[in-house]
Design a protein around this motif. Structure first.
Motif, PDB file in Angstrom:
ATOM      1  N   ILE A  49       0.811  -1.224   0.000  1.00  0.00           N
ATOM      2  CA  ILE A  49       0.000   0.000   0.000  1.00  0.00           C
ATOM      3  C   ILE A  49       0.841   1.271   0.000  1.00  0.00           C
ATOM      4  O   ILE A  49       0.311   2.355  -0.210  1.00  0.00           O
ATOM      5  N   SER A  50       2.149   1.143   0.187  1.00  0.00           N
ATOM      6  CA  SER A  50       2.987   2.341   0.312  1.00  0.00           C
ATOM      7  C   SER A  50       3.225   3.015  -1.038  1.00  0.00           C
ATOM      8  O   SER A  50       3.496   2.351  -2.047  1.00  0.00           O
ATOM      9  N   ASP A  51       3.136   4.341  -1.041  1.00  0.00           N
ATOM     10  CA  ASP A  51       3.470   5.127  -2.237  1.00  0.00           C
ATOM     11  C   ASP A  51       4.961   5.440  -2.297  1.00  0.00           C
ATOM     12  O   ASP A  51       5.464   5.855  -3.343  1.00  0.00           O
ATOM     13  N   ARG A  52       5.659   5.254  -1.174  1.00  0.00           N
ATOM     14  CA  ARG A  52       7.078   5.562  -1.088  1.00  0.00           C
ATOM     15  C   ARG A  52       7.892   4.284  -1.236  1.00  0.00           C
ATOM     16  O   ARG A  52       7.398   3.185  -1.053  1.00  0.00           O
ATOM     17  N   LYS A  53       9.175   4.442  -1.549  1.00  0.00           N
ATOM     18  CA  LYS A  53      10.099   3.307  -1.622  1.00  0.00           C
ATOM     19  C   LYS A  53      10.697   3.107  -0.228  1.00  0.00           C
ATOM     20  O   LYS A  53      11.768   3.627   0.092  1.00  0.00           O
ATOM     21  N   GLU A  54       9.988   2.387   0.602  1.00  0.00           N
ATOM     22  CA  GLU A  54      10.330   2.342   2.014  1.00  0.00           C
ATOM     23  C   GLU A  54      11.517   1.418   2.301  1.00  0.00           C
ATOM     24  O   GLU A  54      11.802   0.474   1.565  1.00  0.00           O
ATOM     25  N   LYS A  55      12.177   1.718   3.416  1.00  0.00           N
ATOM     26  CA  LYS A  55      13.320   0.923   3.887  1.00  0.00           C
ATOM     27  C   LYS A  55      12.971   0.366   5.262  1.00  0.00           C
ATOM     28  O   LYS A  55      12.515   1.096   6.150  1.00  0.00           O
ATOM     29  N   TYR A  56      13.208  -0.930   5.443  1.00  0.00           N
ATOM     30  CA  TYR A  56      12.810  -1.607   6.671  1.00  0.00           C
ATOM     31  C   TYR A  56      14.005  -2.301   7.324  1.00  0.00           C
ATOM     32  O   TYR A  56      14.894  -2.805   6.635  1.00  0.00           O
ATOM     33  N   LEU A  57      13.978  -2.348   8.641  1.00  0.00           N
ATOM     34  CA  LEU A  57      14.907  -3.167   9.411  1.00  0.00           C
ATOM     35  C   LEU A  57      14.131  -4.377   9.924  1.00  0.00           C
ATOM     36  O   LEU A  57      13.079  -4.225  10.554  1.00  0.00           O
ATOM     37  N   PHE A  58      14.640  -5.561   9.646  1.00  0.00           N
ATOM     38  CA  PHE A  58      13.986  -6.791  10.096  1.00  0.00           C
ATOM     39  C   PHE A  58      14.855  -7.417  11.174  1.00  0.00           C
ATOM     40  O   PHE A  58      15.967  -7.889  10.905  1.00  0.00           O
ATOM     41  N   LEU A  59      14.359  -7.414  12.409  1.00  0.00           N
ATOM     42  CA  LEU A  59      15.142  -7.803  13.574  1.00  0.00           C
ATOM     43  C   LEU A  59      14.726  -9.161  14.109  1.00  0.00           C
ATOM     44  O   LEU A  59      13.565  -9.557  14.017  1.00  0.00           O
ATOM     45  N   GLY A  60      15.676  -9.823  14.696  1.00  0.00           N
ATOM     46  CA  GLY A  60      15.430 -11.096  15.360  1.00  0.00           C
ATOM     47  C   GLY A  60      16.764 -11.757  15.647  1.00  0.00           C
ATOM     48  O   GLY A  60      17.738 -11.560  14.925  1.00  0.00           O
ATOM     49  N   ARG A  62      19.637 -14.515  15.731  1.00  0.00           N
ATOM     50  CA  ARG A  62      20.020 -15.568  14.793  1.00  0.00           C
ATOM     51  C   ARG A  62      19.397 -16.888  15.247  1.00  0.00           C
ATOM     52  O   ARG A  62      19.438 -17.239  16.415  1.00  0.00           O
ATOM     53  N   GLY A  63      18.839 -17.590  14.269  1.00  0.00           N
ATOM     54  CA  GLY A  63      18.215 -18.870  14.598  1.00  0.00           C
ATOM     55  C   GLY A  63      16.756 -18.777  14.986  1.00  0.00           C
ATOM     56  O   GLY A  63      16.135 -19.795  15.296  1.00  0.00           O
ATOM     57  N   SER A  64      16.174 -17.576  14.960  1.00  0.00           N
ATOM     58  CA  SER A  64      14.772 -17.422  15.355  1.00  0.00           C
ATOM     59  C   SER A  64      13.814 -17.690  14.208  1.00  0.00           C
ATOM     60  O   SER A  64      12.599 -17.768  14.417  1.00  0.00           O
ATOM     61  N   GLY A  65      14.339 -17.814  12.973  1.00  0.00           N
ATOM     62  CA  GLY A  65      13.475 -18.119  11.833  1.00  0.00           C
ATOM     63  C   GLY A  65      13.259 -16.958  10.878  1.00  0.00           C
ATOM     64  O   GLY A  65      12.324 -16.992  10.064  1.00  0.00           O
ATOM     65  N   LYS A  66      14.117 -15.939  10.930  1.00  0.00           N
ATOM     66  CA  LYS A  66      13.931 -14.766  10.057  1.00  0.00           C
ATOM     67  C   LYS A  66      13.995 -15.138   8.576  1.00  0.00           C
ATOM     68  O   LYS A  66      13.171 -14.687   7.775  1.00  0.00           O
ATOM     69  N   SER A  67      14.987 -15.937   8.200  1.00  0.00           N
ATOM     70  CA  SER A  67      15.151 -16.286   6.783  1.00  0.00           C
ATOM     71  C   SER A  67      13.948 -17.070   6.273  1.00  0.00           C
ATOM     72  O   SER A  67      13.491 -16.855   5.142  1.00  0.00           O
ATOM     73  N   THR A  68      13.427 -17.966   7.095  1.00  0.00           N
ATOM     74  CA  THR A  68      12.231 -18.709   6.699  1.00  0.00           C
ATOM     75  C   THR A  68      11.054 -17.763   6.480  1.00  0.00           C
ATOM     76  O   THR A  68      10.316 -17.876   5.499  1.00  0.00           O
ATOM     77  N   THR A 240      18.062  -7.287   7.031  1.00  0.00           N
ATOM     78  CA  THR A 240      18.099  -8.024   8.289  1.00  0.00           C
ATOM     79  C   THR A 240      19.099  -7.323   9.211  1.00  0.00           C
ATOM     80  O   THR A 240      20.184  -6.945   8.788  1.00  0.00           O
ATOM     81  N   PHE A 241      18.711  -7.145  10.454  1.00  0.00           N
ATOM     82  CA  PHE A 241      19.471  -6.298  11.373  1.00  0.00           C
ATOM     83  C   PHE A 241      19.897  -7.110  12.595  1.00  0.00           C
ATOM     84  O   PHE A 241      19.074  -7.822  13.181  1.00  0.00           O
ATOM     85  N   PRO A 242      21.171  -7.014  12.995  1.00  0.00           N
ATOM     86  CA  PRO A 242      21.641  -7.763  14.186  1.00  0.00           C
ATOM     87  C   PRO A 242      20.995  -7.210  15.451  1.00  0.00           C
ATOM     88  O   PRO A 242      21.275  -6.075  15.854  1.00  0.00           O
ATOM     89  N   ILE A 243      20.134  -7.982  16.076  1.00  0.00           N
ATOM     90  CA  ILE A 243      19.394  -7.479  17.225  1.00  0.00           C
ATOM     91  C   ILE A 243      20.293  -7.053  18.398  1.00  0.00           C
ATOM     92  O   ILE A 243      19.927  -6.163  19.170  1.00  0.00           O
ATOM     93  N   PRO A 244      21.504  -7.627  18.576  1.00  0.00           N
ATOM     94  CA  PRO A 244      22.360  -7.111  19.650  1.00  0.00           C
ATOM     95  C   PRO A 244      22.675  -5.622  19.503  1.00  0.00           C
ATOM     96  O   PRO A 244      22.942  -4.943  20.497  1.00  0.00           O
ATOM     97  N   LEU A 245      22.644  -5.106  18.271  1.00  0.00           N
ATOM     98  CA  LEU A 245      22.937  -3.687  18.082  1.00  0.00           C
ATOM     99  C   LEU A 245      21.848  -2.788  18.650  1.00  0.00           C
ATOM    100  O   LEU A 245      22.072  -1.593  18.850  1.00  0.00           O
ATOM    101  N   ASP A 261      10.714  -0.702  11.751  1.00  0.00           N
ATOM    102  CA  ASP A 261      11.539  -1.812  12.217  1.00  0.00           C
ATOM    103  C   ASP A 261      10.604  -2.945  12.626  1.00  0.00           C
ATOM    104  O   ASP A 261       9.695  -2.762  13.411  1.00  0.00           O
ATOM    105  N   ILE A 262      10.831  -4.101  12.015  1.00  0.00           N
ATOM    106  CA  ILE A 262       9.977  -5.266  12.222  1.00  0.00           C
ATOM    107  C   ILE A 262      10.725  -6.251  13.096  1.00  0.00           C
ATOM    108  O   ILE A 262      11.881  -6.578  12.818  1.00  0.00           O
TER     109      ILE A 262
END
Length: 421
Positions: A49-60, A62-68, A240-245, A261-262
């Motif tokens: 639905i976004s009209d803009r070219k949005e940028k997202y951080l996907f946090l979690g 390692r091993g929590s299932g982000k890639s899946t 994908t963003f390193p959650i320790p940061l 940020d998701i």
């Protein structure tokens, strides 16, 4: 990939890799509990639905299932309106020697490769200008590219291989882009505009495994010192963003620069007070049930594996290790003994790396249920989070941290040693 009927099949079904194919999702995917649902549906809606070219951080963690979850997103986005480009930096680049300039070259090459694979006829001046620019900054000759074509390698593939495998090529790229990074991003955006105009589809780029950079400092340099550049590509980008940061005070400054940020929550197997969380325990039981007949594991052994891990990749690893141990022992099912041996092996791997400072910090986290860095220079806490020795949870109890359940026997040992001294 049928449900395993014996330990040999179970061993092969418990592979510590993200789900990728439609068949894998059909056979193995488990919906997350209602109390901690996947955020992918919301991310899909934001993109569509976004009209803009949005940028997202996907946090979690390692091993929590982000890639899946990101692989699941590939099939959810409307392919008539969007062109999704997904790639892993771990597959393409040298994560032990990683630089933001390498990343932007890889991103541009992926977009160029997408044009070729989708039969998009780029304007000649844009195509030739891009190729000449890349050849110059990498110092790859036309003769080398021509030779590689004879081996079935495309132009972007030749450059990507050299960038990922040759330190000399990376050195050239970094030197050239010290003053020309904006020129590269400009060309990257020309490619994006060309593809989007000619396909009438908007590009969505998913950059996976940035959370697996081998050192905390790499992630800090990439996201904290260069986040302004990450906002410049003219397409949707999911990093994908390193959650320790997020435990670094700089995080709030960076987070606000991105559109959203998701967070993919880690599923605790116990509450902050130590009570079992049956809904989450059932998630892990169902994960096993999808992969093998439950008659292949003792109930008590399965409970031990779940309660002693509580992270998807770690849990799958334990079940795989226990299945081969039971198979080699001539048994017809996994018992508590095999799970105990698998847990001890993984536990020793962690224990070898802990200094006294690490142990002291872990004991503090265990007692306080907090893992906040005391100051910007507090590297110990971030190292524990980065190594998954400490884990953050978010549930009805709020946001809290604890020691990885795998390490609790070590915590008890360290507490005993402190009391004796």
């Amino acid at each position: 990939m049928p449900r395993a009927r014996n330990l040999r099949e179970a061993y092969n079904n418990f592979v510590v890799e993200p789900l990728k194919t439609k068949e894998e999702f059909r056979d193995f995917y488990v919906e997350r509990p209602e109390s901690a649902p996947s955020p992918i549906e919301e991310l899909k809606d934001r993109i569509e639905i976004s009209d803009r070219k949005e940028k997202y951080l996907f946090l979690g963690f390692r091993g929590s299932g982000k890639s899946t979850e990101l692989n699941k997103l590939l099939d959810m986005i409307d392919e008539e309106r969007f062109l999704v480009i997904s790639y892993s930096i771990r597959d393409e680049l040298d994560v032990s020697d990683f630089d933001f300039r390498d990343f932007f070259v890889s991103m541009a090459l992926k977009i160029y490769d997408t044009a070729e694979r989708n039969g998009v006829e780029l304007e000649q001046d844009i195509r030739e200008d891009f190729k000449d620019f890349v050849k110059r900054i990498t110092r790859v000759s036309e003769e080398e590219i021509t030779r590689s074509k004879g081996l079935g390698l495309s132009f972007p593939r030749v450059i990507m291989l050299k960038l990922g495998r040759e330190a000399k090529t990376r050195e050239c790229v970094r030197k050239e882009l010290e003053t020309e990074i904006s020129d590269l991003i400009m060309r990257l955006n020309w490619l994006i505009m060309e593809i989007e105009t000619k396909t009438r589809r908007r590009i969505v780029m998913i950059v996976d495994d940035l959370d697996k950079l081998t050192r905390v400092e790499q992630g800090e340099v990439f996201f904290y010192k260069n986040y302004g550049l990450l906002l410049q590509p003219g397409c949707f980008v999911i990093f994908t963003f390193p959650i320790p940061l997020t435990f670094n005070p700089y995080y709030e400054n960076v987070r606000s620069a991105f559109d959203y940020d998701i967070i993919l929550p880690q599923l605790p197997v116990k509450t902050v007070d130590g009570n079992k969380k049956e809904e989450n325990l059932n998630f892990y039981r169902t994960l096993v049930d999808r992969r093998m007949d439950l008659s292949l594991v003792e109930d008590e052994a399965l409970d031990d594996a779940i309660l002693s891990t509580g992270k998807t990749s770690e849990f799958v690893s334990i079940m795989r290790d226990a299945s081969i141990k039971a198979y080699r022992g001539g048994k017809d099912k996994i018992t508590r003994g095999e799970v105990k041996d698998a847990l001890e092996k993984l536990r020793r791997t962690y224990d070898r790396t802990f200094s006294e400072a690490h142990k002291k910090s872990l004991l503090k986290i265990y007692d306080s249920k907090e893992a906040r860095a005391e100051d910007v220079d507090d590297s110990i806490t971030r190292e524990l989070l980065f190594s998954l020795s400490a884990v953050e949870y978010e549930d009805e109890d709020g946001r809290w941290c604890d020691v990885d359940p795998l390490l609790l026997p070590l915590v008890e040992k360290w507490k005993g040693s402190q009391q004796q001294t």
